[in-house]
Design a protein around this motif. Structure first.
Motif, short mmCIF file in Angstrom:
data_model
loop_
_atom_site.label_atom_id
_atom_site.label_comp_id
_atom_site.label_asym_id
_atom_site.label_seq_id
_atom_site.Cartn_x
_atom_site.Cartn_y
_atom_site.Cartn_z
N LYS A 19 0.84 -1.19 0.00
CA LYS A 19 0.00 0.00 0.00
C LYS A 19 0.88 1.24 0.00
O LYS A 19 1.80 1.36 0.82
N ILE A 51 -8.23 9.29 -9.18
CA ILE A 51 -9.50 9.47 -8.47
C ILE A 51 -9.83 10.95 -8.48
O ILE A 51 -9.00 11.79 -8.11
N GLY A 55 -14.75 11.32 -6.41
CA GLY A 55 -14.56 9.90 -6.11
C GLY A 55 -14.59 8.96 -7.29
O GLY A 55 -14.48 7.74 -7.12
N THR A 57 -13.17 6.86 -10.21
CA THR A 57 -11.84 6.28 -10.38
C THR A 57 -11.63 5.79 -11.81
O THR A 57 -12.58 5.48 -12.53
N ALA A 68 -6.26 -0.60 -6.24
CA ALA A 68 -7.40 0.24 -5.84
C ALA A 68 -6.90 1.56 -5.30
O ALA A 68 -6.08 1.59 -4.36
N SER A 70 -7.78 5.22 -3.51
CA SER A 70 -8.77 5.77 -2.59
C SER A 70 -8.28 7.11 -2.07
O SER A 70 -7.11 7.46 -2.25
N ARG A 71 -9.19 7.84 -1.45
CA ARG A 71 -8.82 9.12 -0.86
C ARG A 71 -9.53 9.31 0.46
O ARG A 71 -10.66 8.84 0.64
N ASP A 72 -8.86 10.00 1.37
CA ASP A 72 -9.44 10.35 2.66
C ASP A 72 -9.31 11.86 2.80
O ASP A 72 -8.23 12.37 3.13
N ALA A 78 -4.17 10.37 -0.20
CA ALA A 78 -4.60 9.43 -1.23
C ALA A 78 -3.76 8.18 -1.07
O ALA A 78 -2.58 8.24 -0.69
N SER A 79 -4.38 7.05 -1.39
CA SER A 79 -3.68 5.77 -1.23
C SER A 79 -3.84 4.91 -2.47
O SER A 79 -4.79 5.09 -3.23
N GLN A 81 -3.72 0.82 -3.05
CA GLN A 81 -3.58 -0.55 -2.58
C GLN A 81 -3.26 -1.42 -3.78
O GLN A 81 -4.03 -1.46 -4.74
#
Length: 116
Positions: A19, A51, A55, A57, A68, A70-72, A78-79, A81
């Motif tokens: 990750k 992304i 949201g 993608t 995958a 993702s964002r927080d 942002a990540s 995986q």
């Protein structure tokens, strides 16, 4: 001052997972598209995943179903995986903030090496 600080990566065996994270400062994270690129030796930098601020993608065909993004927004992070890694995923991975409609900023890059 805008900063994109990447973490994660390293050496992993084929079939394994890693990750990557990208924590930003100095930008309004929630309105920025975030993306991950990679550059293998002797090759051009290529888009891996993106992304949008809403949201949505998008993935390169070579990583669909394995990676995958993702964002927080609460953590300005942002990540990416990455699962079922293959030797051909070996590259330096870069996060990017922004798009054609806004300033673009890059992370420092992080090496991911997948051994067979």
């Amino acid at each position: 001052q805008v900063q994109l600080v990447q973490s994660g990566g390293g050496l992993v065996q084929a079939g394994g997972s890693v990750k990557l994270s990208c924590t930003t400062s100095g930008i309004i994270f929630s309105v920025n598209s975030m993306a991950w690129y990679r550059q293998a030796p002797g090759k051009q930098r290529e888009l891996v995943a993106l992304i949008t601020s809403s949201g949505t993608t998008n993935y390169a065909d070579s990583v669909k179903g394995r990676f995958a993004i993702s964002r927080d927004n609460a953590k300005n992070t942002a990540s990416l995986q990455m699962n079922s890694l293959k030797p051909e995923d070996t590259a330096v991975y870069y996060c990017r903030a922004g798009d054609l409609a806004s300033p673009i900023y890059w992370g420092q890059g992080t090496q991911v090496t997948v051994s067979s």
